[in-house]
Design a protein around this motif. Structure first.
Motif, PDB file in Angstrom:
ATOM      1  N   PRO A   1       0.827  -1.214   0.000  1.00 59.16           N
ATOM      2  CA  PRO A   1       0.000   0.000   0.000  1.00 59.16           C
ATOM      3  C   PRO A   1       0.858   1.259   0.000  1.00 59.16           C
ATOM      4  N   GLN A   2       0.216   2.342  -0.404  1.00 58.25           N
ATOM      5  CA  GLN A   2       0.939   3.612  -0.478  1.00 58.25           C
ATOM      6  C   GLN A   2       1.193   4.180   0.917  1.00 58.25           C
ATOM      7  N   THR A   3       0.161   4.110   1.763  1.00 54.76           N
ATOM      8  CA  THR A   3       0.312   4.641   3.118  1.00 54.76           C
ATOM      9  C   THR A   3      -0.041   3.549   4.107  1.00 54.76           C
TER      10      THR A   3
ATOM     11  N   PHE B   1       2.523  -2.656  -6.532  1.00 55.61           N
ATOM     12  CA  PHE B   1       3.243  -1.647  -5.754  1.00 55.61           C
ATOM     13  C   PHE B   1       2.543  -0.304  -5.907  1.00 55.61           C
ATOM     14  N   ASP B   2       2.221   0.331  -4.788  1.00 50.79           N
ATOM     15  CA  ASP B   2       1.605   1.655  -4.864  1.00 50.79           C
ATOM     16  C   ASP B   2       2.635   2.714  -4.483  1.00 50.79           C
ATOM     17  N   GLU B   3       3.188   3.374  -5.474  1.00 52.67           N
ATOM     18  CA  GLU B   3       4.194   4.420  -5.292  1.00 52.67           C
ATOM     19  C   GLU B   3       5.283   4.006  -4.317  1.00 52.67           C
ATOM     20  N   PRO B   4       6.007   2.948  -4.654  1.00 57.46           N
ATOM     21  CA  PRO B   4       7.014   2.438  -3.718  1.00 57.46           C
ATOM     22  C   PRO B   4       8.188   3.396  -3.526  1.00 57.46           C
TER      23      PRO B   4
END
Ligand code: ADP
Ligand code: MG
Lengths: 351, 351, 239
Positions: C82-84, C157-160
């Protein structure tokens, strides 16, 4: 005989409808409109009843002593309260003017005390999340009751206290007259609330309930609104408490319990439809009739219920709550959808 | 000899720890304060009473089969005392029944409601409904158990030829005498309660901090969506938490009647002490719940004892103490002892 | 491999994704880009069963996973960074890593733990520390290490690279390429840093306001003068 019975049954229903309308309409403002979980609703009712038991006979006795010139003598006002009150009642039965004056003063005093108690009781959690506020209000209501039960000057402790009969002047129509007055007051309260909640004030409350995040640009305003609402709501409930005490003629702290004065009002509000004032009337009507019927025909029901009918009340309460939440959480008459945020901004600009 | 006030504090804080620990754990999972927590623990109290009733009846029957006369019969009944097996039995059954009810409450009420999008206030009122439901069930059970005891006593009387009375109440009962040990010179509970509380605490922290399951439970509490993407069945974890929490409540409840007067509505006031303990502990920390439990027990017993003997405050106001502690906590340290002192303490240690 | 068909999804009453249809081919890196708030994260969450799906279908290796609960989706071989909130702040670094391998057998977990720590040796120093005490960059490393513990067939991958220093960001992208090349993992990569991501991508999609407005080869997206200028921050002189 059956006619008389039917008449007293009807009176009893009207009486409870009047009392509960006052309680539930104020709860609807707090919980239905604003989402404020007042699980201490009984606090207001108890505050009004205790104000009546503490204050009304003292004022009545003062007036009696001043006006008749025959002071009532007593040594222990808690223990001799019944004697004192019966002397006062004798005097009041011939003085409708003074009775109505006392009624007015009692109601005003209850409103004031109710507002103060609501403010104080919610103060510790007024800035916190709903769950904390709900627990706190429930607990504070209990504190009021424990004090009322144990501090004798308020409501006579375990024995309770008589309160002056301010309706005695009506003679044999005492009950009809008092119910009439109570229903009239309930109607006035209803109309005042209906009016008040259809102004931008009501819309702000809904906006706070629906989207506290967006409204929190108002900052401390939410807390201010909460304080105002809980004070007004508790004051209104105190009105009901005072009327209830005056009608029944006595106050005993054990009569002010969570089930009767907090949870049942919640169920009535939820059934009718939280946030909808007509729904309040519907919910009050349905449950007052149902409960009064159960209570009146208790003996007949006993044959069909495999346990003591007293517990039917709790069962009905719990099952109804769950059923409403599962099947129709918005109630029978859901609140009319309105746009809550827009008017708020307008309101904000105008202030 | 331990002074009675110390015994009282030890037992009460042990019970309170077990209860506030569970309340906190369920709050951490579903984020709803469970108003039914205390009443579920009273179900445990009725388990103990039931174990006693059944044991007494079988004891009486055996005595009568061996043709005891009235005098020796009553000597035998009066000298009955719980054996280790009894303790194990009612604690285990209390735990089991408590966790069953807990799981039912989570699976049948709270989970379906939150899936339907119920808000916190609605979930809170749902737990109140569960409380009312259990309260009516306990009351009905108390009636039925009494009927059973009476009918068994009559049956035994006809065998015995004299009036058999088992000396059992199902309301306002206290089982002190069955727990008294001559060798200890006091109740066994004084040993059992703290040992159970300590053991269960150690076991719980072992599970939570040393096992894969426990880590997954903590992970599910902190960030359920992340945990679920890693393959954890969060729902199962929450079910487990509810089973554990209310199991502890049932177990604690099975010990309560050994020292305190119990009736079906005992939970109504007791729940406020538990909330006070959990809130004092921060409502989001298990260590906090333990500290809160001990502190509230100390406020309610030794501190209040001091106040009432030195300031003349009536002992009836004891119930106000935890609520006062709760209000003060919310006013001054709304995140509880766990949210405040702990961090400071830790950072000091680290530096 | 993974196919999304006419997906409409969002949060409660707020619809975010509108009629999204995309295909993510096996053993390829597919990049999803788009401006902030366009629904990229929501797309990944929806695939993982974390949002409300109004209509549409999600097919993974011929299985309909549209309404499966997240833990079931995880067990099918899909992993997600997740991104956050992508680490457990109250758990230690070691507990976090072990949670990441929740479904693995014990031996496998130990082996994967060791190899994933090879990637970020710094983490070895913090094993007993709570994740909340890590810096932002260290946290992101932990999150990536967690995502590498399992050997899923599909990895999202969310904005790794968002919170990482450029050098480490580059390293992370290279490791993602390695996942494809050495382990044959299918990858969906959501990136803000569009240029770098498009360089390693086999396929690119552009999401704007919850709708797919480009789906094709990265090269075509980079060279599309209009889309390039509007959504990639590429000036025409750079092209
Ligand atoms: N948990 C949530 N609840 C409600 N709305 C959300 C939530 N997460 C994101 N949104 C909304 O969904 C939209 C898309 O967000 P997101 O998918 O995070 O965009 P991106 O990842 O492309 O920046 C935004 O308008 C955002 O406000
Ligand atoms: Mg995003």
């Amino acid at each position: 005989m059956p006619v008389e019975q039917a008449y007293s049954f009807l009176l009893s229903i009207l009486f409870y409808m009047g009392i509960y309308t006052i309680v539930v309409i104020s709860l609807n403002m707090e919980a239905g409109y604003m989402g404020l979980p007042n699980f201490g609703k009984m606090m207001g009712v108890a505050a009004g009843a205790f104000t009546t038991s503490f204050f009304t006979w003292r004022l009545a006795m003062y007036l009696h002593n001043r006006l008749t010139g025959e002071p009532i003598v007593y040594s222990d006002y808690v223990r001799e309260n019944a004697m004192i009150v019966s002397r006062i009642n004798e005097w009041l039965s011939a003085s409708p003017g003074i009775s109505l004056f006392l009624l007015l003063v009692t109601l005003i005093a209850s409103l004031a005390i109710g507002a103060v108690i609501g403010y104080i009781a919610s103060y510790p959690a007024i800035r916190l999340r709903e769950d904390y506020l709900g627990i706190t209000l429930l607990a504070m209501a209990e504190v009021i009751r424990v004090i009322g039960y144990n501090y004798k000057p308020i409501a006579g402790g375990t024995l309770g206290m008589q309160v002056p009969d301010l309706f005695r002047w009506a003679g044999q129509h005492r009950f009809s007259a008092s119910v009439l007055i109570i229903v009239a007051i309930a109607l006035i309260v209803y109309l005042v609330y209906q009016r008040m909640l259809s102004t931008p004030f009501g819309r702000v409350l809904r906006a706070i309930r629906d989207d506290e995040e967006a409204v929190s640009s108002l900052g401390r305003d939410i807390v201010a609104y909460r304080k105002r609402v809980i004070s007004a709501g508790t004051a209104t409930a105190a009105l009901a408490g005072a009327l209830y005490a005056l009608y029944t003629g006595s106050v005993i702290a054990t009569a002010y319990d969570r089930v009767t004065w907090t949870f049942w009002p919640w169920v009535m509000m939820m059934l009718g439809g939280a946030g909808n004032n007509v729904g309040v009337l519907l919910g009050v009507g349905v449950f007052v009739i149902a409960r009064t019927t159960i209570y009146t025909y208790k003996n007949m029901l006993e044959a069909y219920v495999p346990f003591n009918v007293v517990w039917l009340d709790y069962l009905l309460l719990s099952v109804t709550i769950i059923a409403i939440l599962m099947l129709r959480p918005q109630g029978i008459l859901p609140e009319k959808p309105i746009r809550t945020v827009k008017p708020l901004i307008r309101q904000n600009e105008s202030t | 000899m331990i002074p009675p006030i110390v015994e009282d504090t030890i037992v009460y804080s042990s019970v309170l720890i077990l209860l506030s620990l569970g309340l906190t754990l369920t709050y951490m999972t579903t984020k709803v304060p469970n108003f039914a927590h205390a009443t579920i623990s009273i179900v445990g109290s009725y388990v103990t009473l039931t174990v006693l009733v059944l044991s007494l009846i079988s004891l009486a029957r055996e005595a009568l089969i061996s043709q005891a006369d009235s005098q020796s019969f009553y000597r035998l009944i009066k000298s009955f005392s719980f054996a280790p097996l009894h303790y194990a039995l009612f604690m285990a059954l209390g735990f089991l029944l408590g966790s069953l009810i807990g799981v039912a409450q989570y699976k049948l009420v709270l989970k379906p409601l939150s899936q339907r999008g119920a808000n916190v206030v609605q979930l809170m009122i749902a737990t109140i409904a569960v409380d009312m439901f259990l309260l009516s069930m306990l009351n009905i059970y108390a009636d039925k158990l009494l009927e059973y005891v009476v009918s068994k006593a009559n049956e035994l009387s006809s065998i015995a030829g004299f009036k058999v009375n088992l000396g059992v109440q199902t309301r306002d009962f206290i089982l002190y005498s069955y727990d008294y040990s001559k060798t200890l010179g006091t109740q066994r509970l004084v040993m059992i309660a703290p040992v159970m509380a300590a053991d269960l605490l150690v076991a719980l922290s072992f599970v939570l901090y040393r096992t894969k399951l426990g880590v997954a439970l903590r992970a599910s509490i902190e960030n359920p969506s992340l945990a679920s993407t890693l393959g954890v069945n969060v729902d199962k974890m929450y079910t487990l938490a509810w089973a554990l929490s209310l199991g502890l409540a049932g177990l604690a409840g099975s010990l309560i009647p050994l020292k305190y007067l119990v009736n079906p509505s005992t939970g109504q006031l007791f729940v406020l002490s538990i909330f006070a303990a959990s809130i004092l502990g921060g409502l989001n920390s298990l260590a906090g719940a333990v500290i809160g439990g001990v502190l509230i027990a100390c406020f309610e017993i030794p501190v209040f004892n001091y106040l009432s003997s030195h300031l003349g405050i009536s002992s009836a106001y004891r119930t106000v103490i935890p609520l006062l502690a709760m209000a003060l906590t919310l006013l001054f340290i709304p995140r509880g002892v766990a949210g405040l002192n702990w961090k400071k303490l830790f950072s000091r240690v680290r530096r | 491999m993974l196919k999304v068909e006419n997906l409409n999804a969002g949060y409660g009453k707020l619809q975010v994704l509108h009629e999204v249809s995309l295909f993510f081919p096996e053993r390829k890196i597919s990049v999803v880009i788009g401006p902030n708030g366009s629904g990229k994260s929501t797309l990944l969450k929806t695939i993982f069963g974390l949002t409300k799906i109004y209509s549409g279908k999600i097919i993974f290796e011929n299985n309909d996973i549209t309404f499966l609960p997240p833990h079931k989706i995880a067990s099918m071989g899909i992993a997600y960074l997740p991104q956050t909130n992508n680490v457990f702040e109250n758990l230690t670094v070691e507990e976090n890593l072990r949670m990441a391998g929740y479904n693995l057998s014990k031996e496998e977990l130990e082996a994967r733990l060791a190899s994933s720590l090879e990637f970020f040796p710094q983490l070895k120093l913090y094993m007993k520390r709570k994740a909340r005490q890590l810096s932002g960059g260290e946290r992101q490393m932990l999150a990536i290490a967690m995502s590498l513990i399992r050997k899923p067939r599909l990895m999202m991958f969310d904005e790794p690279t968002a919170a990482l220093a450029p050098k480490i960001a580059h390293q992370v992208l290279r490791s993602i390429v390695k996942l494809r090349d050495e382990l044959g993992i299918t990858i969906i990569l959501v990136e803000q840093n569009a240029r770098a991501a498009l360089e390693i991508a086999d396929k690119a999609s552009l999401l704007v306001s919850g709708r797919v407005i480009f789906d094709g080869l990265p090269k075509d997206l980079l060279e599309n003068p209009e889309l390039g200028r509007m959504y990639l921050g590429v000036t025409s002189s750079q092209v």
